[in-house]
Design a protein around this motif. Structure first.
Motif, PDB file in Angstrom:
ATOM      1  N   VAL A  91       0.848  -1.195   0.000  1.00 58.86           N
ATOM      2  CA  VAL A  91       0.000   0.000   0.000  1.00 58.86           C
ATOM      3  C   VAL A  91       0.881   1.241   0.000  1.00 58.86           C
ATOM      4  O   VAL A  91       2.076   1.165   0.297  1.00 58.86           O
ATOM      5  CB  VAL A  91      -0.949   0.025   1.225  1.00 58.86           C
ATOM      6  N   GLY A  92       0.276   2.378  -0.311  1.00 59.25           N
ATOM      7  CA  GLY A  92       0.979   3.653  -0.256  1.00 59.25           C
ATOM      8  C   GLY A  92       0.856   4.282   1.119  1.00 59.25           C
ATOM      9  O   GLY A  92       0.587   3.589   2.107  1.00 59.25           O
ATOM     10  N   SER A  93       0.989   5.586   1.176  1.00 60.35           N
ATOM     11  CA  SER A  93       0.916   6.288   2.463  1.00 60.35           C
ATOM     12  C   SER A  93      -0.520   6.388   2.981  1.00 60.35           C
ATOM     13  O   SER A  93      -0.752   6.760   4.127  1.00 60.35           O
ATOM     14  CB  SER A  93       1.527   7.677   2.350  1.00 60.35           C
ATOM     15  N   SER A  94      -1.491   6.054   2.133  1.00 58.00           N
ATOM     16  CA  SER A  94      -2.887   5.945   2.554  1.00 58.00           C
ATOM     17  C   SER A  94      -3.508   4.778   1.792  1.00 58.00           C
ATOM     18  O   SER A  94      -2.986   4.341   0.765  1.00 58.00           O
ATOM     19  CB  SER A  94      -3.653   7.242   2.290  1.00 58.00           C
ATOM     20  N   GLN A  95      -4.605   4.282   2.318  1.00 62.64           N
ATOM     21  CA  GLN A  95      -5.242   3.100   1.710  1.00 62.64           C
ATOM     22  C   GLN A  95      -6.725   3.107   2.034  1.00 62.64           C
ATOM     23  O   GLN A  95      -7.123   3.477   3.133  1.00 62.64           O
ATOM     24  CB  GLN A  95      -4.604   1.816   2.266  1.00 62.64           C
ATOM     25  N   GLU A  96      -7.529   2.669   1.080  1.00 61.13           N
ATOM     26  CA  GLU A  96      -8.949   2.468   1.331  1.00 61.13           C
ATOM     27  C   GLU A  96      -9.155   1.060   1.901  1.00 61.13           C
ATOM     28  O   GLU A  96      -8.593   0.095   1.389  1.00 61.13           O
ATOM     29  CB  GLU A  96      -9.765   2.631   0.051  1.00 61.13           C
ATOM     30  N   PHE A  97      -9.962   0.978   2.954  1.00 58.93           N
ATOM     31  CA  PHE A  97     -10.331  -0.289   3.568  1.00 58.93           C
ATOM     32  C   PHE A  97     -11.824  -0.482   3.345  1.00 58.93           C
ATOM     33  O   PHE A  97     -12.624   0.381   3.709  1.00 58.93           O
ATOM     34  CB  PHE A  97     -10.017  -0.294   5.065  1.00 58.93           C
ATOM     35  N   SER A  98     -12.190  -1.611   2.740  1.00 64.77           N
ATOM     36  CA  SER A  98     -13.601  -1.899   2.454  1.00 64.77           C
ATOM     37  C   SER A  98     -14.095  -3.034   3.334  1.00 64.77           C
ATOM     38  O   SER A  98     -13.501  -4.114   3.351  1.00 64.77           O
ATOM     39  CB  SER A  98     -13.784  -2.284   0.986  1.00 64.77           C
ATOM     40  N   TRP A  99     -15.165  -2.766   4.039  1.00 63.17           N
ATOM     41  CA  TRP A  99     -15.822  -3.761   4.878  1.00 63.17           C
ATOM     42  C   TRP A  99     -16.949  -4.402   4.083  1.00 63.17           C
ATOM     43  O   TRP A  99     -17.714  -3.709   3.412  1.00 63.17           O
ATOM     44  CB  TRP A  99     -16.430  -3.094   6.107  1.00 63.17           C
ATOM     45  N   LYS A 100     -17.076  -5.710   4.170  1.00 60.89           N
ATOM     46  CA  LYS A 100     -18.213  -6.441   3.614  1.00 60.89           C
ATOM     47  C   LYS A 100     -19.134  -6.751   4.789  1.00 60.89           C
ATOM     48  O   LYS A 100     -18.732  -7.442   5.731  1.00 60.89           O
ATOM     49  CB  LYS A 100     -17.758  -7.735   2.941  1.00 60.89           C
ATOM     50  N   LEU A 101     -20.340  -6.219   4.749  1.00 61.96           N
ATOM     51  CA  LEU A 101     -21.275  -6.377   5.861  1.00 61.96           C
ATOM     52  C   LEU A 101     -22.375  -7.354   5.463  1.00 61.96           C
ATOM     53  O   LEU A 101     -23.048  -7.154   4.463  1.00 61.96           O
ATOM     54  CB  LEU A 101     -21.864  -5.024   6.252  1.00 61.96           C
ATOM     55  N   THR A 102     -22.521  -8.381   6.257  1.00 60.27           N
ATOM     56  CA  THR A 102     -23.540  -9.383   5.981  1.00 60.27           C
ATOM     57  C   THR A 102     -24.730  -9.248   6.913  1.00 60.27           C
ATOM     58  O   THR A 102     -25.729  -9.940   6.741  1.00 60.27           O
ATOM     59  CB  THR A 102     -22.934 -10.796   6.068  1.00 60.27           C
ATOM     60  N   ALA A 103     -24.631  -8.376   7.888  1.00 61.59           N
ATOM     61  CA  ALA A 103     -25.752  -7.974   8.740  1.00 61.59           C
ATOM     62  C   ALA A 103     -25.528  -6.504   9.063  1.00 61.59           C
ATOM     63  O   ALA A 103     -24.419  -6.099   9.393  1.00 61.59           O
ATOM     64  CB  ALA A 103     -25.820  -8.804  10.018  1.00 61.59           C
ATOM     65  N   ARG A 104     -26.560  -5.725   8.927  1.00 57.22           N
ATOM     66  CA  ARG A 104     -26.423  -4.288   9.130  1.00 57.22           C
ATOM     67  C   ARG A 104     -26.759  -3.937  10.574  1.00 57.22           C
ATOM     68  O   ARG A 104     -27.837  -4.264  11.059  1.00 57.22           O
ATOM     69  CB  ARG A 104     -27.324  -3.553   8.158  1.00 57.22           C
ATOM     70  N   HIS A 105     -25.813  -3.264  11.235  1.00 57.47           N
ATOM     71  CA  HIS A 105     -26.011  -2.819  12.613  1.00 57.47           C
ATOM     72  C   HIS A 105     -25.832  -1.309  12.666  1.00 57.47           C
ATOM     73  O   HIS A 105     -25.003  -0.761  11.948  1.00 57.47           O
ATOM     74  CB  HIS A 105     -24.960  -3.437  13.543  1.00 57.47           C
ATOM     75  N   SER A 106     -26.568  -0.653  13.547  1.00 55.05           N
ATOM     76  CA  SER A 106     -26.317   0.765  13.783  1.00 55.05           C
ATOM     77  C   SER A 106     -24.893   0.896  14.287  1.00 55.05           C
ATOM     78  O   SER A 106     -24.449   0.115  15.127  1.00 55.05           O
ATOM     79  CB  SER A 106     -27.296   1.313  14.819  1.00 55.05           C
ATOM     80  N   THR A 107     -24.187   1.887  13.752  1.00 45.48           N
ATOM     81  CA  THR A 107     -22.760   1.997  13.995  1.00 45.48           C
ATOM     82  C   THR A 107     -22.424   3.206  14.849  1.00 45.48           C
ATOM     83  O   THR A 107     -22.891   4.309  14.587  1.00 45.48           O
ATOM     84  CB  THR A 107     -22.011   2.100  12.649  1.00 45.48           C
ATOM     85  N   SER A 108     -21.586   2.986  15.832  1.00 40.89           N
ATOM     86  CA  SER A 108     -21.034   4.072  16.629  1.00 40.89           C
ATOM     87  C   SER A 108     -19.829   4.640  15.890  1.00 40.89           C
ATOM     88  O   SER A 108     -19.879   5.739  15.352  1.00 40.89           O
ATOM     89  CB  SER A 108     -20.643   3.534  18.006  1.00 40.89           C
ATOM     90  N   THR A 109     -18.733   3.856  15.845  1.00 35.78           N
ATOM     91  CA  THR A 109     -17.513   4.305  15.174  1.00 35.78           C
ATOM     92  C   THR A 109     -16.828   3.158  14.460  1.00 35.78           C
ATOM     93  O   THR A 109     -17.046   1.988  14.762  1.00 35.78           O
ATOM     94  CB  THR A 109     -16.497   4.903  16.179  1.00 35.78           C
ATOM     95  N   TRP A 110     -15.974   3.532  13.519  1.00 32.16           N
ATOM     96  CA  TRP A 110     -15.042   2.627  12.844  1.00 32.16           C
ATOM     97  C   TRP A 110     -13.674   3.123  13.266  1.00 32.16           C
ATOM     98  O   TRP A 110     -13.397   4.319  13.174  1.00 32.16           O
ATOM     99  CB  TRP A 110     -15.178   2.738  11.335  1.00 32.16           C
ATOM    100  N   GLN A 111     -12.817   2.236  13.753  1.00 32.24           N
ATOM    101  CA  GLN A 111     -11.498   2.643  14.222  1.00 32.24           C
ATOM    102  C   GLN A 111     -10.424   1.789  13.570  1.00 32.24           C
ATOM    103  O   GLN A 111     -10.650   0.611  13.282  1.00 32.24           O
ATOM    104  CB  GLN A 111     -11.398   2.494  15.743  1.00 32.24           C
ATOM    105  N   TYR A 112      -9.241   2.411  13.387  1.00 34.68           N
ATOM    106  CA  TYR A 112      -8.094   1.739  12.786  1.00 34.68           C
ATOM    107  C   TYR A 112      -6.882   2.002  13.665  1.00 34.68           C
ATOM    108  O   TYR A 112      -6.608   3.153  14.015  1.00 34.68           O
ATOM    109  CB  TYR A 112      -7.869   2.247  11.360  1.00 34.68           C
ATOM    110  N   PHE A 113      -6.168   0.911  14.014  1.00 32.30           N
ATOM    111  CA  PHE A 113      -5.013   0.982  14.906  1.00 32.30           C
ATOM    112  C   PHE A 113      -3.802   0.321  14.255  1.00 32.30           C
ATOM    113  O   PHE A 113      -3.946  -0.680  13.557  1.00 32.30           O
ATOM    114  CB  PHE A 113      -5.293   0.238  16.215  1.00 32.30           C
ATOM    115  N   VAL A 114      -2.624   0.853  14.532  1.00 25.75           N
ATOM    116  CA  VAL A 114      -1.365   0.211  14.167  1.00 25.75           C
ATOM    117  C   VAL A 114      -0.474   0.282  15.403  1.00 25.75           C
ATOM    118  O   VAL A 114      -0.281   1.362  15.971  1.00 25.75           O
ATOM    119  CB  VAL A 114      -0.666   0.898  12.967  1.00 25.75           C
ATOM    120  N   GLY A 115       0.033  -0.871  15.827  1.00 25.07           N
ATOM    121  CA  GLY A 115       0.903  -0.896  17.003  1.00 25.07           C
ATOM    122  C   GLY A 115       0.251  -0.351  18.259  1.00 25.07           C
ATOM    123  O   GLY A 115       0.920   0.239  19.110  1.00 25.07           O
ATOM    124  N   GLY A 116      -1.046  -0.512  18.401  1.00 21.51           N
ATOM    125  CA  GLY A 116      -1.769  -0.034  19.576  1.00 21.51           C
ATOM    126  C   GLY A 116      -2.140   1.438  19.515  1.00 21.51           C
ATOM    127  O   GLY A 116      -2.815   1.941  20.415  1.00 21.51           O
TER     128      GLY A 116
END
Length: 171
Positions: A91-116
């Motif tokens: 990947v480059g310095s940024s990347q798109e992440f695509s989620w495949k959802l098989t059940a839809r839930h109301s969402t609070s947040t989406w978070q991404y971590f590297v090394g904690g």
């Protein structure tokens, strides 16, 4: 017993096992990162040999706040094994992440971590997403092989869905 009472008893006896089974059947679907391929997506595709997760890539669910690829779910502990031969995506310095959802839930947040360290967060404010959700994540100054922990925090439960994605930043 009269005829109506006998019919009601027979119908009740016939539906009781169905109701019991419906109440103990685990949820069959939720969501995972499909692109770049998460560890569970690699298992489902046969890229890496895995156990139970091969058939349930969408089921890595655990209490919010977990920091492991398995979400603390012992059924999927092999996702935590960094030596398993996971394929890293260049990947480059940024990347798109695509989620495949098989059940839809109301969402609070989406978070991404590297090394904690949290590198991105998207607040959905309780929105109910469609079948796919894509976020562009900036890696900042990170480079080389990294493990991204992606977390889908559900708005109306204490649980979240977890996915780890192996990337090679700048590769």
């Amino acid at each position: 017993m009269n005829k109506k009472q006998k019919l009601a008893a027979a119908l009740g006896a016939g539906f009781a096992p169905v109701l019991v089974l419906a109440s103990v059947t685990p949820a069959s679907a939720h969501g995972y990162v499909s692109s770049p391929p998460s560890r569970q997506a690699q298992c489902a595709a046969g890229t890496v040999s895995c156990g139970e997760i091969t058939h349930e890539p969408q089921s890595v669910e655990g209490p919010k706040g977990q920091t492991t690829c398995s979400g603390g779910n012992s059924r999927f502990a092999e996702l935590d094994d960094d030596s398993k031969g996971w394929k890293a995506t260049d990947v480059g310095s940024s990347q798109e992440f695509s989620w495949k959802l098989t059940a839809r839930h109301s969402t609070s947040t989406w978070q991404y971590f590297v090394g904690g360290n949290k590198i991105a967060e998207v607040d959905d404010g309780g929105a109910q997403p469609g079948e796919t959700v894509t976020h562009k994540v900036d890696f900042g100054g990170l480079s080389g092989k990294q493990k991204v922990l992606a977390v889908w925090n559900i708005a109306d439960t204490a649980n979240a869905f977890y996915a780890c994605i192996d990337v090679n930043i700048g590769g």
